[in-house]
Enzyme design. Structure first.
Site, mmCIF file in Angstrom:
data_model
loop_
_atom_site.group_PDB
_atom_site.id
_atom_site.type_symbol
_atom_site.label_atom_id
_atom_site.label_comp_id
_atom_site.label_asym_id
_atom_site.label_seq_id
_atom_site.Cartn_x
_atom_site.Cartn_y
_atom_site.Cartn_z
ATOM 1 N N ASP A 8 -14.774 2.795 8.540
ATOM 2 C CA ASP A 8 -15.373 2.179 9.414
ATOM 3 C C ASP A 8 -15.474 3.042 10.783
ATOM 4 O O ASP A 8 -14.364 4.351 11.182
ATOM 5 C CB ASP A 8 -15.011 1.004 9.614
ATOM 6 C CG ASP A 8 -13.080 1.548 9.643
ATOM 7 O OD1 ASP A 8 -12.496 2.107 10.170
ATOM 8 O OD2 ASP A 8 -12.030 -0.013 9.486
ATOM 9 N N HIS A 9 -15.294 2.059 11.947
ATOM 10 C CA HIS A 9 -15.120 2.497 13.047
ATOM 11 C C HIS A 9 -13.336 3.695 13.460
ATOM 12 O O HIS A 9 -13.789 4.377 14.382
ATOM 13 C CB HIS A 9 -15.366 1.332 14.699
ATOM 14 C CG HIS A 9 -14.465 0.129 13.782
ATOM 15 N ND1 HIS A 9 -14.465 -0.625 13.279
ATOM 16 C CD2 HIS A 9 -12.864 -0.040 14.829
ATOM 17 C CE1 HIS A 9 -13.474 -1.559 13.048
ATOM 18 N NE2 HIS A 9 -12.492 -1.268 14.288
ATOM 19 N N CYS A 65 -10.395 4.685 7.634
ATOM 20 C CA CYS A 65 -10.112 3.509 8.257
ATOM 21 C C CYS A 65 -9.138 3.893 9.058
ATOM 22 O O CYS A 65 -8.364 5.266 9.350
ATOM 23 C CB CYS A 65 -10.573 2.453 7.531
ATOM 24 S SG CYS A 65 -9.394 2.246 6.534
ATOM 25 N N THR A 67 -5.704 2.812 8.352
ATOM 26 C CA THR A 67 -4.576 3.209 8.486
ATOM 27 C C THR A 67 -4.667 3.859 6.695
ATOM 28 O O THR A 67 -4.349 4.091 6.373
ATOM 29 C CB THR A 67 -3.883 2.108 7.978
ATOM 30 O OG1 THR A 67 -4.923 0.930 6.772
ATOM 31 C CG2 THR A 67 -3.209 1.207 8.509
ATOM 32 N N GLY A 70 -7.133 -0.454 3.926
ATOM 33 C CA GLY A 70 -8.311 -1.337 3.482
ATOM 34 C C GLY A 70 -9.604 -0.607 2.662
ATOM 35 O O GLY A 70 -10.272 -0.836 2.115
ATOM 36 N N HIS A 98 -2.020 15.062 -10.247
ATOM 37 C CA HIS A 98 -1.666 13.613 -11.476
ATOM 38 C C HIS A 98 -2.499 12.857 -11.462
ATOM 39 O O HIS A 98 -2.588 12.359 -12.815
ATOM 40 C CB HIS A 98 -0.502 13.334 -11.082
ATOM 41 C CG HIS A 98 0.956 14.480 -10.641
ATOM 42 N ND1 HIS A 98 2.132 14.257 -10.787
ATOM 43 C CD2 HIS A 98 1.290 16.017 -11.268
ATOM 44 C CE1 HIS A 98 2.845 14.935 -11.399
ATOM 45 N NE2 HIS A 98 2.475 16.284 -11.117
ATOM 46 N N ARG A 132 -0.244 15.122 -20.102
ATOM 47 C CA ARG A 132 0.163 14.077 -19.611
ATOM 48 C C ARG A 132 -0.504 12.949 -19.015
ATOM 49 O O ARG A 132 -0.264 12.364 -19.572
ATOM 50 C CB ARG A 132 2.000 13.834 -19.814
ATOM 51 C CG ARG A 132 2.388 14.480 -18.177
ATOM 52 C CD ARG A 132 3.722 14.931 -18.186
ATOM 53 N NE ARG A 132 4.155 14.512 -16.955
ATOM 54 C CZ ARG A 132 3.893 16.012 -15.831
ATOM 55 N NH1 ARG A 132 3.241 16.729 -16.475
ATOM 56 N NH2 ARG A 132 4.892 16.369 -14.926
ATOM 57 N N HIS A 133 -0.789 13.425 -17.647
ATOM 58 C CA HIS A 133 -1.521 12.909 -17.107
ATOM 59 C C HIS A 133 -2.483 12.274 -17.656
ATOM 60 O O HIS A 133 -3.499 11.093 -17.067
ATOM 61 C CB HIS A 133 -1.751 13.652 -15.767
ATOM 62 C CG HIS A 133 -0.628 14.398 -15.141
ATOM 63 N ND1 HIS A 133 0.591 13.484 -14.635
ATOM 64 C CD2 HIS A 133 0.022 15.851 -15.200
ATOM 65 C CE1 HIS A 133 1.103 13.906 -14.675
ATOM 66 N NE2 HIS A 133 0.902 15.661 -14.486
ATOM 67 N N ARG A 136 -1.864 8.729 -18.883
ATOM 68 C CA ARG A 136 -1.972 7.650 -18.139
ATOM 69 C C ARG A 136 -3.114 7.503 -17.016
ATOM 70 O O ARG A 136 -3.570 5.722 -17.386
ATOM 71 C CB ARG A 136 -0.966 8.343 -17.094
ATOM 72 C CG ARG A 136 -0.178 8.377 -17.892
ATOM 73 C CD ARG A 136 0.856 9.592 -17.035
ATOM 74 N NE ARG A 136 2.445 9.376 -17.750
ATOM 75 C CZ ARG A 136 3.591 10.655 -17.504
ATOM 76 N NH1 ARG A 136 3.309 11.367 -16.272
ATOM 77 N NH2 ARG A 136 4.174 10.870 -17.769
HETATM 78 C C1 RB5 Z 1 -9.763 -2.263 11.967
HETATM 79 O O1 RB5 Z 1 -8.751 -2.630 12.750
HETATM 80 C C2 RB5 Z 1 -8.662 -1.359 10.339
HETATM 81 O O2 RB5 Z 1 -8.262 -2.793 10.154
HETATM 82 C C3 RB5 Z 1 -9.105 -1.263 9.527
HETATM 83 O O3 RB5 Z 1 -9.677 0.787 9.704
HETATM 84 C C4 RB5 Z 1 -7.879 -0.386 8.668
HETATM 85 O O4 RB5 Z 1 -6.955 0.387 8.994
HETATM 86 C C5 RB5 Z 1 -8.267 -1.444 7.326
HETATM 87 O O5 RB5 Z 1 -7.205 -1.629 6.320
#
Ligand code: RB5
Length: 149
Positions: A8-9, A65, A67, A70, A98, A132-133, A136
């Site tokens: 994403d951005h 993204c 974090t 998402g 794994h 073993r993996h 799973r």
């Molecule tokens: C965008 O602001 C942010 O929410 C997205 O990039 C991400 O971190 C979502 O999980």
């Protein structure tokens, strides 16, 4: 290898660096977007990357993204995707060894370019251990098969 990249951005600047790096290593790169810093929905691009994996159009995926959370959730909704949110080199290695992860999600806002490229190296160069993996992973695949329409 043929590798899909997506973001994403918030992951866009990192995706562009990763794309350049992959090209420098002579990999074939399929970029499914986004293509600017304009605000957009990570879900669209996570699913697009996942579809490339599902349809066997690429070998692996690297997505980002803000974090990494998402876009990894979205990507993991697509059949046959095993997308791992990676926050360091050890995670990149272990998820190949794994989990036989076929997509790596990175946190564009929380990881330096240098660390991200180390994760890329680890993800591309670490083989799956099998053994073993397999059992799973098969449990997940069987569940997916039985519950998808
Ligand atoms: C965008 O602001 C942010 O929410 C997205 O990039 C991400 O971190 C979502 O999980």
């Amino acid at each position: 290898m043929k590798i899909v990249v997506a973001s994403d951005h918030a992951g866009f600047p990192l995706k562009e660096k990763i794309k350049d790096y992959l090209h420098s290593l002579n990999h074939e790169v399929v970029d499914v977007g986004t293509n600017s810093l304009d605000s957009c929905d990570y879900s669209i691009f996570g699913i697009k990357a996942g579809e490339m994996i599902k349809n066997k159009q690429v070998d692996l995926g690297i997505i980002a993204c803000g974090t990494g959370i998402g876009i990894s959730i979205a990507c993991n909704k697509v059949k046959d995707v095993r997308c791992a949110l990676v926050n360091g080199v050890e995670f990149a290695k272990l998820t190949r060894m794994h989990n036989n992860a076929n997509v790596m999600a990175l946190p564009g806002r929380f990881m330096s370019e240098e660390d991200a490229l180390k994760c890329v190296d680890a993800f591309l160069n670490t083989p799956y251990e099998g053994g073993r993996h397999d059992r799973r992973i098969n449990i997940i695949s069987e569940y997916e098969k039985e519950h998808s329409k």
